[in-house]
Design an enzyme around this catalytic site. Sequence first.
Site, PDB file in Angstrom:
ATOM      1  N   LYS A 110       0.842  -1.221   0.000  1.00 16.25           N
ATOM      2  CA  LYS A 110       0.000   0.000   0.000  1.00 16.25           C
ATOM      3  C   LYS A 110       0.865   1.255   0.000  1.00 16.25           C
ATOM      4  O   LYS A 110       0.583   2.198  -0.740  1.00 16.25           O
ATOM      5  CB  LYS A 110      -0.900  -0.024   1.231  1.00 16.25           C
ATOM      6  CG  LYS A 110      -1.426   1.322   1.694  1.00 16.25           C
ATOM      7  CD  LYS A 110      -2.207   1.174   2.983  1.00 16.25           C
ATOM      8  CE  LYS A 110      -2.471   2.465   3.726  1.00 16.25           C
ATOM      9  NZ  LYS A 110      -1.316   3.091   4.333  1.00 16.25           N
ATOM     10  N   ARG A 126      -3.499  10.701   3.074  1.00 20.52           N
ATOM     11  CA  ARG A 126      -2.370  11.629   3.161  1.00 20.52           C
ATOM     12  C   ARG A 126      -1.628  11.746   1.826  1.00 20.52           C
ATOM     13  O   ARG A 126      -0.752  12.583   1.659  1.00 20.52           O
ATOM     14  CB  ARG A 126      -1.393  11.166   4.250  1.00 20.52           C
ATOM     15  CG  ARG A 126      -1.994  11.227   5.629  1.00 20.52           C
ATOM     16  CD  ARG A 126      -0.981  10.957   6.695  1.00 20.52           C
ATOM     17  NE  ARG A 126       0.039  11.983   6.791  1.00 20.52           N
ATOM     18  CZ  ARG A 126      -0.157  13.189   7.300  1.00 20.52           C
ATOM     19  NH1 ARG A 126      -1.335  13.538   7.744  1.00 20.52           N
ATOM     20  NH2 ARG A 126       0.829  14.057   7.367  1.00 20.52           N
ATOM     21  N   VAL A 184       8.190   6.429  16.698  1.00 21.20           N
ATOM     22  CA  VAL A 184       7.886   7.093  15.427  1.00 21.20           C
ATOM     23  C   VAL A 184       6.678   8.034  15.561  1.00 21.20           C
ATOM     24  O   VAL A 184       6.711   9.179  15.114  1.00 21.20           O
ATOM     25  CB  VAL A 184       7.655   6.058  14.303  1.00 21.20           C
ATOM     26  CG1 VAL A 184       7.332   6.754  12.978  1.00 21.20           C
ATOM     27  CG2 VAL A 184       8.881   5.168  14.141  1.00 21.20           C
ATOM     28  N   ASP A 219       4.222   0.301  12.135  1.00 18.34           N
ATOM     29  CA  ASP A 219       2.974  -0.326  11.691  1.00 18.34           C
ATOM     30  C   ASP A 219       2.901  -1.818  12.035  1.00 18.34           C
ATOM     31  O   ASP A 219       1.853  -2.440  11.899  1.00 18.34           O
ATOM     32  CB  ASP A 219       2.817  -0.156  10.178  1.00 18.34           C
ATOM     33  CG  ASP A 219       2.914   1.292   9.774  1.00 18.34           C
ATOM     34  OD1 ASP A 219       1.950   2.021   9.993  1.00 18.34           O
ATOM     35  OD2 ASP A 219       3.991   1.698   9.285  1.00 18.34           O
ATOM     36  N   CYS A 231      -4.663   8.152   8.969  1.00 19.26           N
ATOM     37  CA  CYS A 231      -5.030   7.723  10.318  1.00 19.26           C
ATOM     38  C   CYS A 231      -4.616   8.741  11.370  1.00 19.26           C
ATOM     39  O   CYS A 231      -3.569   9.364  11.252  1.00 19.26           O
ATOM     40  CB  CYS A 231      -4.410   6.367  10.605  1.00 19.26           C
ATOM     41  SG  CYS A 231      -5.238   5.097   9.669  1.00 19.26           S
TER      42      CYS A 231
HETATM   43  C1  EPZ Z   1       4.260   6.756   6.206  1.00 18.64           C
HETATM   44  O1  EPZ Z   1       3.595   7.867   6.789  1.00 18.64           O
HETATM   45  C2  EPZ Z   1       3.246   5.648   6.122  1.00 18.64           C
HETATM   46  N1  EPZ Z   1       2.118   6.113   5.328  1.00 18.64           N
HETATM   47  C3  EPZ Z   1       2.793   5.240   7.510  1.00 18.64           C
HETATM   48  O2  EPZ Z   1       1.915   4.141   7.398  1.00 18.64           O
HETATM   49  C4  EPZ Z   1       4.017   4.802   8.314  1.00 18.64           C
HETATM   50  O3  EPZ Z   1       3.606   4.508   9.628  1.00 18.64           O
HETATM   51  C5  EPZ Z   1       5.053   5.925   8.323  1.00 18.64           C
HETATM   52  O4  EPZ Z   1       5.376   6.325   6.970  1.00 18.64           O
HETATM   53  C6  EPZ Z   1       6.320   5.514   9.030  1.00 18.64           C
HETATM   54  O5  EPZ Z   1       6.874   4.365   8.402  1.00 18.64           O
HETATM   55  C7  EPZ Z   1       2.190   6.092   4.026  1.00 18.64           C
HETATM   56  O6  EPZ Z   1       3.183   5.688   3.430  1.00 18.64           O
HETATM   57  C8  EPZ Z   1       0.974   6.527   3.286  1.00 18.64           C
HETATM   58  P1  EPZ Z   1       6.524   9.991   8.307  1.00 18.64           P
HETATM   59  P2  EPZ Z   1       4.228   9.298   6.750  1.00 18.64           P
HETATM   60  O7  EPZ Z   1       6.532  11.250   7.539  1.00 18.64           O
HETATM   61  O8  EPZ Z   1       5.023   9.446   5.515  1.00 18.64           O
HETATM   62  C9  EPZ Z   1       6.878  13.315  11.724  1.00 18.64           C
HETATM   63  C10 EPZ Z   1      -0.158   3.011   7.625  1.00 18.64           C
HETATM   64  O9  EPZ Z   1      -0.930   2.589   8.516  1.00 18.64           O
HETATM   65  N2  EPZ Z   1       6.783  14.323  10.654  1.00 18.64           N
HETATM   66  O10 EPZ Z   1       7.677   9.061   8.155  1.00 18.64           O
HETATM   67  O11 EPZ Z   1       3.144  10.277   7.008  1.00 18.64           O
HETATM   68  C11 EPZ Z   1       5.547  12.584  11.911  1.00 18.64           C
HETATM   69  O12 EPZ Z   1       4.662  13.337  12.708  1.00 18.64           O
HETATM   70  C12 EPZ Z   1       0.526   4.361   7.769  1.00 18.64           C
HETATM   71  O13 EPZ Z   1       0.051   2.406   6.580  1.00 18.64           O
HETATM   72  C13 EPZ Z   1       6.909  15.664  10.980  1.00 18.64           C
HETATM   73  O14 EPZ Z   1       7.102  16.027  12.150  1.00 18.64           O
HETATM   74  O15 EPZ Z   1       5.172   9.192   8.013  1.00 18.64           O
HETATM   75  C14 EPZ Z   1       5.989  11.297  12.547  1.00 18.64           C
HETATM   76  O16 EPZ Z   1       6.157  11.477  13.920  1.00 18.64           O
HETATM   77  C15 EPZ Z   1       0.281   4.999   9.095  1.00 18.64           C
HETATM   78  N3  EPZ Z   1       6.781  16.595   9.978  1.00 18.64           N
HETATM   79  C16 EPZ Z   1       7.336  11.030  11.895  1.00 18.64           C
HETATM   80  O17 EPZ Z   1       7.768  12.288  11.342  1.00 18.64           O
HETATM   81  C17 EPZ Z   1       6.562  16.242   8.678  1.00 18.64           C
HETATM   82  O18 EPZ Z   1       6.457  17.124   7.813  1.00 18.64           O
HETATM   83  C18 EPZ Z   1       7.323   9.996  10.796  1.00 18.64           C
HETATM   84  O19 EPZ Z   1       6.331  10.336   9.835  1.00 18.64           O
HETATM   85  C19 EPZ Z   1       6.466  14.868   8.364  1.00 18.64           C
HETATM   86  C20 EPZ Z   1       6.577  13.934   9.369  1.00 18.64           C
END
Ligand code: EPZ
Length: 491
Positions: A64, A138, A386, A364, A162
């Site tokens: 996904k 997202r 995370v 996840d 989510c």
């Molecule tokens: C991706 O989300 C995945 N979603 C998530 O899967 C997954 O849990 C996550 O990566 C971590 O592996 C998709 O790929 C659609 P991040 P993403 O940016 O890209 C902080 C699922 O159930 N952050 O790596 O949104 C954020 O708040 C989903 O399949 C900032 O602070 O995750 C978090 O604490 C849930 N500012 C951390 O970084 C930003 O601009 C990691 O988020 C961006 C992120």
Amino acid sequence: MLPGRQRANRDDGCAPLGQRQWSIARPLTFHSSTDALEVALTDDVLVVHGGTPLQGQIRVRGAKNLVSKAMVAALLGDSPSRLYDVPRIRDVEVVRGLLDLHGVRVTDGDEDGELVFDPANVESASTDEINVHAGSSRIPILFCGPLLHRLGHAFIPDLGGCHIGPRPIDFHMQALREFGAVVEKRPEGLHLTAPNGLHGTKFSLPYPSVGATEQVLLTAVMADGVTELRNAAVEPEIIDLICILQKMGAIIKVHTDRVIEIQGVPRLGGYHHRPIPDRIEAASWAAAALATRGDVEVLGAQQVDMMTFLNVFRSVGGAYEVTDARPPRLGSAGQEGGIRFWHPGGELKSVALETDVHPGFMTDWQQPLVVALTQARGLSIVHETVYEQRLGYTEALNSMGANIQVYRDCLGGTPCRFGRRNFKHSAVIAGPSKLHAADLVIPDLRAGFSHLIAALAAEGTSRVYGVDLINRGYEDFEAKLASLGAHAERP
Ligand code: EPZ
């Protein structure tokens, strides 16, 4: 009790329960991971008769969290792309809808799960049309770079996904500004332009965010000049996206120490790509096998991207066997590879684990595995590093007889960035606990799957509300449950 309302048209399926809309038949009290609250009886419910070990074989398709990004990448090409093994999940439908609005013709290919994207007539879409997808996922945030390259402007609706913490997009915005984009926040969403074009830049992420790394990749590939991204995420899904972009004509070097260098090119073509399999779905079914004392072979699962999970699975006391794929030869049929996961009998063992960016233990994987940890002898520790609010779902497990305490401290490992910020992000799971049936409301995708596993492992009949949300990321999960011998039905 919530007032009687009709289901909202744009319920993203992940909205917090207080905001989710339900039509009322009779009020019930539920134990959710966000709040104990009363919500209305809906038809979006699965009745689960627990206590039967899951047994059999299922198959996972493209991940996904790669497929949706690969679909966005098709927008950058000037010729058609083909993506295989695309799962039928809601996130794919959302991205397909957005591509369609922007003039990308998306059609089904010859093979089951094959999608063809024709970007010959990319065009602007109206804000109102795009806003139909507000709150649905997202992924729209990743349209910024490609739309700026193709159209010179972009409109991004409010994001969904989510609710597992604040999930800011500040890294995305900072990076886009570094490329030369002008971002204007308006009540209806984000408007972006690039009056002087997009130019390569040097950028270091404050945290190796998956989404922000993808944002930089999808923007830098056609920006003018070289981009150097430091502290990049290097999840297998990102490496697979890089493979796709490379097939399209991009020049991307992945250096050691999370540094990615991208040489912008003036044009990209289409791609043909078979994505990496969904390692989150595979681990979810593995956890379900362990929690129900079952035996499940996940065809398509790949060892290389699941090594960290496999180590923990074995440490807990689970057993697995990797079957490598064999191509068909003269006289003998081929064999699809996969991983068989089973509970070998006896007691499970407690573990201490910490979620982290790749190659760490994925956030996840955490929620489904915690259900199995309720069956392990002793104290298990889970330190979520995370997302700051990804343990709320444990309340629901406690309502079923689990013994899980959550703490603000960084337990069992190195201090993380949430340690001094008052977030309950560590859990101690005391086991084994006998789980009993309960009425549950699904709060988000992965926690939802963990509720489902708990209901399957518990004694008695549970009612799991809001199960449709699981379709966001798990293809045909009800059919898969049935094929594994689960006793679950729609009332
Ligand atoms: C991706 O989300 C995945 N979603 C998530 O899967 C997954 O849990 C996550 O990566 C971590 O592996 C998709 O790929 C659609 P991040 P993403 O940016 O890209 C902080 C699922 O159930 N952050 O790596 O949104 C954020 O708040 C989903 O399949 C900032 O602070 O995750 C978090 O604490 C849930 N500012 C951390 O970084 C930003 O601009 C990691 O988020 C961006 C992120």
